[in-house]
Design an enzyme around this catalytic site. Structure first.
Site, PDB file in Angstrom:
ATOM      1  N   GLU A 148      27.278  27.961  -4.286  1.00 21.69           N
ATOM      2  CA  GLU A 148      26.233  28.129  -5.293  1.00 21.69           C
ATOM      3  C   GLU A 148      26.283  29.532  -5.875  1.00 21.69           C
ATOM      4  O   GLU A 148      26.405  30.524  -5.152  1.00 21.69           O
ATOM      5  CB  GLU A 148      24.864  27.887  -4.641  1.00 21.69           C
ATOM      6  CG  GLU A 148      23.676  28.106  -5.559  1.00 21.69           C
ATOM      7  CD  GLU A 148      22.340  27.901  -4.854  1.00 21.69           C
ATOM      8  OE1 GLU A 148      21.325  27.790  -5.562  1.00 21.69           O
ATOM      9  OE2 GLU A 148      22.305  27.840  -3.605  1.00 21.69           O
ATOM     10  N   LYS A 186      20.711  22.845 -11.772  1.00 18.72           N
ATOM     11  CA  LYS A 186      19.731  22.582 -10.712  1.00 18.72           C
ATOM     12  C   LYS A 186      18.413  22.069 -11.310  1.00 18.72           C
ATOM     13  O   LYS A 186      17.864  22.658 -12.245  1.00 18.72           O
ATOM     14  CB  LYS A 186      19.486  23.852  -9.894  1.00 18.72           C
ATOM     15  CG  LYS A 186      18.588  23.639  -8.690  1.00 18.72           C
ATOM     16  CD  LYS A 186      18.309  24.937  -7.940  1.00 18.72           C
ATOM     17  CE  LYS A 186      19.419  25.314  -6.998  1.00 18.72           C
ATOM     18  NZ  LYS A 186      19.009  26.414  -6.074  1.00 18.72           N
ATOM     19  N   CYS A 226      22.066  23.143  -3.278  1.00 13.14           N
ATOM     20  CA  CYS A 226      21.149  23.708  -2.285  1.00 13.14           C
ATOM     21  C   CYS A 226      19.981  22.751  -1.993  1.00 13.14           C
ATOM     22  O   CYS A 226      20.209  21.607  -1.639  1.00 13.14           O
ATOM     23  CB  CYS A 226      20.682  25.089  -2.740  1.00 13.14           C
ATOM     24  SG  CYS A 226      20.156  26.165  -1.374  1.00 13.14           S
TER      25      CYS A 226
END
Length: 313
Positions: free
Chosen positions: A46, A135, A169
């Site tokens: 990430e 995200k 994540c």
């Protein structure tokens, strides 16, 4: 049908924090290393470009922004990457020369408006930028830095290596986001992260078992001393190893194929045997014989169709 076996690699490395040009250099170096190790697919952590700014506060207080915080933001913003840029061109050329698929976690700067997104970029072995996932929900103070995405970037790709997609994540803790990928038939599930807790290993094993898919998880290895001198005072109370890693590769039966890797840089590699994936569906298929469409209805707003990425097409 995918290949019977696929060689994959997971990069656990340290970016050149807050330095776009040097971070791109490191990406290029790791792509070359992945190709030399025979990887057909390579996953980066990430926000490998320009870094995950762990430990920095951006002088954030509810109801107040400060010039000091804006200065840190500007530093981060300046070193983030745009998808139409000379930096991306360098990465695309490195991917083309390597002839492998690459999934790269970045902080992406939107050229119109200037918002930042935590993004996973997908490159084909010919160097094309195939697409990106932004995200959906940044966590905690991440929301101060990164904008939110929507269903339009819940992408998946039907490739010679299998069906590939992923989440970033703590998106992996959103059950319906996972389900959105499972419904696309994802076989190689990518999970770049900044979470180095030992419990993350359980999450990766759970997703592999739940989705009956191979899971690749990549994290950075970062020390306090890797940060620029201008941030050392703010990080004085942080431990020297700020992100120990924990990258891992897991089979559809929850077995660890490589890793977890702790407290060092490295390249994890594994051969994915797709017969294992097929056999795993005997007793559980989350969107097949174990689903109950007569009871549960599920719809994702604006999720794109799986993109077919095959040689000669």
């Amino acid at each position: 049908m995918p290949l019977p076996t696929v060689n994959v690699g997971v990069v656990q490395a340290t970016p050149a924090l807050f330095d776009l040009a040097k971070s791109v250099d490191r990406v290029v170096d790791w792509i070359q290393k992945g190709a030399e190790q025979g990887c057909q697919l390579l996953l980066f952590p990430e926000s490998f470009i320009p870094c995950y700014p762990r430990g920095l506060r951006f002088d954030a207080v509810v109801g107040r922004r400060t010039e000091a915080g804006r200065a840190v933001w500007l530093d981060y913003w300046t070193n983030s990457i745009e998808t139409e840029s000379t930096e991306i061109d360098r990465i695309r050329e490195a991917v083309r020369q390597a002839g492998i698929m690459v999934a790269l976690g970045v902080t992406e700067r939107e050229p119109i408006g200037g918002s930042l997104y935590c993004t996973l970029l997908y490159f084909g072995p010919d160097g094309r930028l195939l697409g990106k996932h932004r995200k959906l929900k940044p966590t905690g103070l991440e929301r101060y830095l990164w904008a939110e995405s929507d269903g339009r970037t819940l992408v998946s790709f039907d490739t010679e290596l299998g069906r590939i997609g992923g989440l970033i994540c703590w998106e992996n803790y959103i059950p319906l986001a996972r389900t959105a990928l499972y419904q696309k038939g994802v076989q190689i599930y990518l999970a770049p992260t900044a979470d180095a807790r030992p419990s993350w290993q359980s999450t990766m094993q759970h997703i592999a078992l739940e989705g009956r898919c191979f899971v690749l998880a990549a994290n950075q290895f970062v020390r306090k001393s890797d940060y620029p001198d201008r941030y050392q005072a703010e990080l004085a109370d942080e431990p020297e190893i700020m992100s120990p890693g924990g990258s891992v590769i897991v089979s559809p039966m929850g077995e660890v194929l490589a890793g977890p890797l702790w407290n060092t840089e490295g390249l994890l590699t594994a051969e994915l045997d797709f017969s294992v994936l097929a056999k795993s569906k005997l007793d559980f298929d989350v969107v097949g014989h174990y689903a109950r469409p007569d009871v549960f209805q599920f719809h994702v707003v604006n999720q794109p169709d799986t993109q077919r990425v095959r040689e000669g097409e």
